[in-house]
Design an enzyme around this catalytic site. Structure first.
Site, short mmCIF file in Angstrom:
data_model
loop_
_atom_site.label_atom_id
_atom_site.label_comp_id
_atom_site.label_asym_id
_atom_site.label_seq_id
_atom_site.Cartn_x
_atom_site.Cartn_y
_atom_site.Cartn_z
N SER A 145 0.83 -1.24 -0.10
CA SER A 145 0.06 -0.08 0.16
C SER A 145 0.68 1.35 0.02
O SER A 145 0.70 2.20 -0.70
CB SER A 145 -0.88 0.10 1.23
OG SER A 145 -0.29 0.17 2.44
N ARG B 173 13.47 -7.17 5.25
CA ARG B 173 14.85 -7.66 5.31
C ARG B 173 15.97 -6.80 5.75
O ARG B 173 15.56 -5.46 5.44
CB ARG B 173 15.25 -8.20 3.74
CG ARG B 173 16.43 -8.87 3.53
CD ARG B 173 16.44 -9.56 2.16
NE ARG B 173 15.51 -10.37 1.75
CZ ARG B 173 15.58 -11.87 2.32
NH1 ARG B 173 16.66 -12.20 2.81
NH2 ARG B 173 14.76 -12.74 2.30
N HIS C 299 8.14 3.45 9.14
CA HIS C 299 7.79 2.43 10.29
C HIS C 299 6.49 3.00 11.01
O HIS C 299 6.51 4.16 11.29
CB HIS C 299 8.92 2.14 11.19
CG HIS C 299 8.86 1.31 12.08
ND1 HIS C 299 8.95 -0.23 11.88
CD2 HIS C 299 8.55 1.34 13.47
CE1 HIS C 299 8.84 -0.85 13.05
NE2 HIS C 299 8.24 -0.04 13.91
#
Ligand code: GRF
Length: 206
Positions: A15, A92, A116
């Protein structure tokens, strides 16, 4: 004019990647281009979505070693003269040598950014929204930060807080936080395009 060349790395839904792609379509091509979306996951929905939006995609799956995997990724970044890498749900960690190579191409700045869904340093890592919701955190939010080798530990560029109702379900929290993510990441992209945030352009070093 030399456009700011951006690559998006994503492993999942996408998104944020799609918000960035849609925003880039509103910006003059001469100011910024999304060079490609890269995923490390075969069935990541983001790959199909980006392709449908007319954006080039790369699938570079995990290799035997992280070094091999990153070498292949660096090859693609170099081929496209990428200036900025925007991580958008890329599951990752990147290595110090990967960041060092990028720094060498960008006058000492690796120019890798992550978004984040928490007010870092609170709730780093996975399931941040769910953990904050379980804790009934009084305040939550979104952070955009430079990427280093750690898990959500790089220098913070932008942060915005949200005060969510602890009685609302997790789903509502997630929707509100994702909405803020899309707003902040697209604004960051626009700042790159309009040079409000400076770019060190890709330069091959020998
Ligand atoms: C977002 O919450 C982002 O902040 C985190 O991973 C999630 C990815 O969601 N790093 P999406 O794939 O962009 O929908």
């Amino acid at each position: 004019m030399n456009p700011v060349r951006v690559a998006i790395f994503a492993s999942g839904t996408g998104s944020n990647a799609m918000a960035l792609i849609n925003k880039a379509k509103e910006l003059p091509n001469s100011s910024l281009t999304i060079e490609f979306v890269l995923s490390d996951k075969l069935n990541a929905p983001v790959l199909e979505k980006a392709k449908n939006a007319g954006v080039r995609t790369y699938l570079i799956e995990k290799k035997q070693t992280r070094e091999q995997h990153e070498a292949e990724i660096l090859g693609v970044l170099r081929e496209h003269h990428v200036d900025w890498v925007l991580l958008a749900g890329y599951m990752r960690l990147v290595s110090g040598s990967f960041l060092k190579q990028l720094s060498q191409w960008h006058d000492g700045h690796s120019q890798v950014v992550n978004i984040h869904p928490s007010l870092l340093p609170e709730y780093p890592g996975k399931d941040s929204i769910a953990r904050a919701h379980t804790d009934k955190a009084e305040k939550t939010g979104v952070t955009i930060h430079l990427v280093d080798e750690g898990m959500d530990t790089g220098s913070i560029l932008l942060q915005e807080a949200l005060f969510l109702n602890p009685h609302h379900p997790l789903q509502t929290w997630a929707e509100e936080i994702h909405r803020l993510e899309h707003k902040m990441y697209t604004r960051f992209l626009q700042d790159l395009a309009f040079k409000k945030h400076p770019t060190n352009h890709f330069q091959e070093t020998y």
